[in-house]
Structure formats: C-alpha cells, structure tokens
Design a protein around this motif. Structure first.
Motif, mmCIF file in Angstrom:
data_model
loop_
_atom_site.group_PDB
_atom_site.id
_atom_site.type_symbol
_atom_site.label_atom_id
_atom_site.label_comp_id
_atom_site.label_asym_id
_atom_site.label_seq_id
_atom_site.Cartn_x
_atom_site.Cartn_y
_atom_site.Cartn_z
ATOM 1 N N SER A 193 0.814 -1.214 0.000
ATOM 2 C CA SER A 193 0.000 0.000 0.000
ATOM 3 C C SER A 193 0.852 1.271 0.000
ATOM 4 C CB SER A 193 -0.967 0.002 1.188
ATOM 5 O OG SER A 193 -0.276 -0.132 2.419
ATOM 6 N N ASN A 236 -8.115 5.443 -1.250
ATOM 7 C CA ASN A 236 -8.988 4.434 -0.644
ATOM 8 C C ASN A 236 -8.874 3.097 -1.372
ATOM 9 O OD1 ASN A 236 -11.181 3.670 1.262
ATOM 10 N ND2 ASN A 236 -12.358 3.432 -0.619
ATOM 11 N N TYR A 264 -5.648 1.380 -0.360
ATOM 12 C CA TYR A 264 -5.731 0.854 1.007
ATOM 13 C C TYR A 264 -6.576 -0.418 1.047
ATOM 14 C CZ TYR A 264 -5.856 1.016 6.102
ATOM 15 O OH TYR A 264 -5.700 0.712 7.439
ATOM 16 N N LYS A 265 -7.713 -0.393 0.375
ATOM 17 C CA LYS A 265 -8.609 -1.556 0.376
ATOM 18 C C LYS A 265 -7.965 -2.748 -0.324
ATOM 19 C CE LYS A 265 -13.360 -2.923 -0.641
ATOM 20 N NZ LYS A 265 -14.677 -2.492 -1.192
ATOM 21 N N LYS A 266 -7.210 -2.502 -1.381
ATOM 22 C CA LYS A 266 -6.548 -3.570 -2.131
ATOM 23 C C LYS A 266 -5.608 -4.381 -1.249
ATOM 24 C CE LYS A 266 -3.162 -4.134 -5.893
ATOM 25 N NZ LYS A 266 -2.415 -3.415 -6.974
ATOM 26 N N HIS A 302 -5.231 -3.940 2.404
ATOM 27 C CA HIS A 302 -5.624 -4.142 3.800
ATOM 28 C C HIS A 302 -7.003 -4.781 3.949
ATOM 29 C CE1 HIS A 302 -2.194 -1.846 5.497
ATOM 30 N NE2 HIS A 302 -2.271 -1.220 4.342
ATOM 31 N N VAL A 325 -9.898 -3.496 3.897
ATOM 32 C CA VAL A 325 -10.941 -2.616 4.431
ATOM 33 C C VAL A 325 -10.745 -1.224 3.817
ATOM 34 C CG1 VAL A 325 -11.219 -3.846 6.608
ATOM 35 C CG2 VAL A 325 -9.522 -2.018 6.443
ATOM 36 N N GLU A 326 -11.796 -0.411 3.917
ATOM 37 C CA GLU A 326 -11.705 0.939 3.394
ATOM 38 C C GLU A 326 -11.147 1.897 4.438
ATOM 39 O OE1 GLU A 326 -15.718 1.690 2.009
ATOM 40 O OE2 GLU A 326 -15.066 1.214 -0.034
ATOM 41 N N ARG A 372 -13.369 9.704 4.045
ATOM 42 C CA ARG A 372 -13.937 9.575 2.709
ATOM 43 C C ARG A 372 -15.146 10.479 2.475
ATOM 44 N NH1 ARG A 372 -16.219 4.831 2.500
ATOM 45 N NH2 ARG A 372 -15.752 4.061 4.587
#
Length: 263
Positions: free
Chosen positions: A60, A246, A249-251, A253, A255-256, A262
């Motif tokens: 990330s 976002n 990060y989601k990719k 971890h 989670v968003e 946001r």
C-alpha cells in the motif's frame, strides 16, 4: 554615459537577476530540478511494503509513493529503511519524504513535519490464538515483541504502571520471524501484520486481543519545507476525494479508509 549611470544600470541588472532566481533553494525546488523524488519506505512490513515474487517493491505505501511520483511527473527512488531509520533518512537528506506507515505522534512532530493523513493504522496487542491472554493483567511476565522505534514501542514503554516485558527487534520482519518461530507469543503491531504471522506459519496463528490505538498515517518531511508541505497536502486531498488512496488501502488491507476521511 556617466559612471553613476553605469553603476545604476549595473545595480538594476543585479536586482533583475536576483528576482528571477529562486529566493532560496527549498526542497520542492530541488526535487523539481532533479526530476526525481527519494522516498523512505520500509519494504519488509507487508502489506504496506514488501517485495513481490519478482523482487519488485509492492504494498500500500509503495503504491501511494508510485502514484505520487506519477502524478508529479517524477522518477521515483525508494530509500529502503526500517522503523528506526525513517526519520533520520529525511533529517540527513538521504530521502526527501517518508511514506512508510509513519504515524503522527507529538514526539515525532518535534523533529519533523507531517502532512494531513493519507491512511490510518489500527494497532493491537496480538497473541497466539491458543493463549489465554484477554487483557493487560494476562500479559504479566510474557515478552511482547515490538519493532524498535515504532509507535507501539513508544506506547508500551510509556505504560510504566503495567510492568510490561518488552522484546525489541530491529524491524517488523525480524519481529514476525520471532513470533513465527515461537520466540514470543505476543506482539504489539498493526492488525494486518498480526494476521500475517499465521499466514507464514499456520501452526502459530495470532489474533488481536487488546486494542492499543488507532494512528493517523501521514507523509513525513523535514521541518520548514512549507511549499513541499502545501503541495503534498493538496495531492492527498485530491486523491482522497477521487478515491485512489482508498482503493489502494482496500486492495492491500481488505478494508476501506475511515468514513470520516472519505466523506
């Protein structure tokens, strides 16, 4: 033309030259001139920073750094680091900025500047799933692995009333190895790193047991670089708004980013 006229013309020429040049050589000017940005990033803390199967940087923080360099039209140079050397890298001029799970703390803010947050980090005490640890008293006499110089290290060190036994390791990779191999049954780290232990050794699955803190992650830079700070903050604002930070990060971890980031 008289001598006085000649002197006046020379002085005017000097003033024009001075006004045309940068008032001072600041870091943003240096980066732009070099067409390259040097970013201090730990490549041994998955999923934020790591090497893929072809030995290329990924994670990330890596993708955040790559996006920044691409948007600014700059060559990117990763300055590999550990938790303890991230800040010295920018203070000594080895790196221009830090993008490396750097959480904002009052002590760090005394020596470097922080941008606005680009992500957050949930930090916990994680223990072997089969252990009986549920709360702080259960940690008595149990070594807690931490990566030296991290916020987890600082947070636990300041808990004098809990009489904790801290086992310090040079970096997150070494700490994870200690947990995987059975040297420690508890660690203080991000929730994502705690989950990585069981992936590396399915017979030693760790899970979060005691919440430690939620930290804002920001880009770190040397104090006094206001033009660079302003440009970085504008870039973060734009890429939070367009959803790119976002998505990164989601990719990695799963989670968003927090809703208040946001919205």
């Amino acid at each position: 033309m008289t001598n006085r006229t000649l002197l006046g013309a020379a002085a005017l020429c000097c003033l024009v030259m001075i006004s045309a040049a940068p008032a001072s050589a600041d870091l943003l000017y240096d980066i732009t001139k070099a067409k390259k940005i040097r970013i201090s990033t730990d490549l041994a803390i998955p999923p934020s920073g790591m090497m893929d199967s072809t030995m290329k940087p990924t994670g990330s923080d890596v993708e955040v750094a790559q996006l920044l360099a691409k948007d600014w039209g700059l060559e990117l140079e990763f300055i590999q680091t550990t938790g303890a050397t991230r800040i010295p890298n920018v203070l000594t001029g080895k790196a221009d900025i830090i993008i490396s799970t750097l959480s904002v703390t009052p002590d760090r803010a005394k020596v470097i500047d922080f941008t606005k947050r680009y992500a957050t980090l949930q930090s916990d005490i994680g223990c072997l799933k089969s252990s009986a640890v549920k709360d702080w008293p259960d940690l008595k006499d149990k070594p807690i692995g931490v990566s030296r110089g991290t916020t987890q290290d600082t947070t636990l060190s300041n808990m004098k009333d809990k009489d904790l036994k801290i086992a310090r390791y040079d970096d997150d990779a070494t700490m994870v190895t200690a947990a995987v191999s059975g040297q420690v049954d508890c660690v203080a780290s991000s929730a994502t790193i705690i989950n990585q232990i069981g992936v590396k050794n399915p017979s030693r699955v760790f899970e979060s047991r005691i919440p430690l803190a939620t930290f804002d992650l920001a880009i770190g830079l040397k104090k006094g670089e206001q033009r660079l700070m302003d440009k970085l903050n504008a870039w973060i604002t734009e890429n939070v708004k367009n959803g790119k930070l976002n998505a990164i990060y989601k990719k990695f971890h799963g989670v968003e980013l927090p809703p208040d980031m946001r919205s």
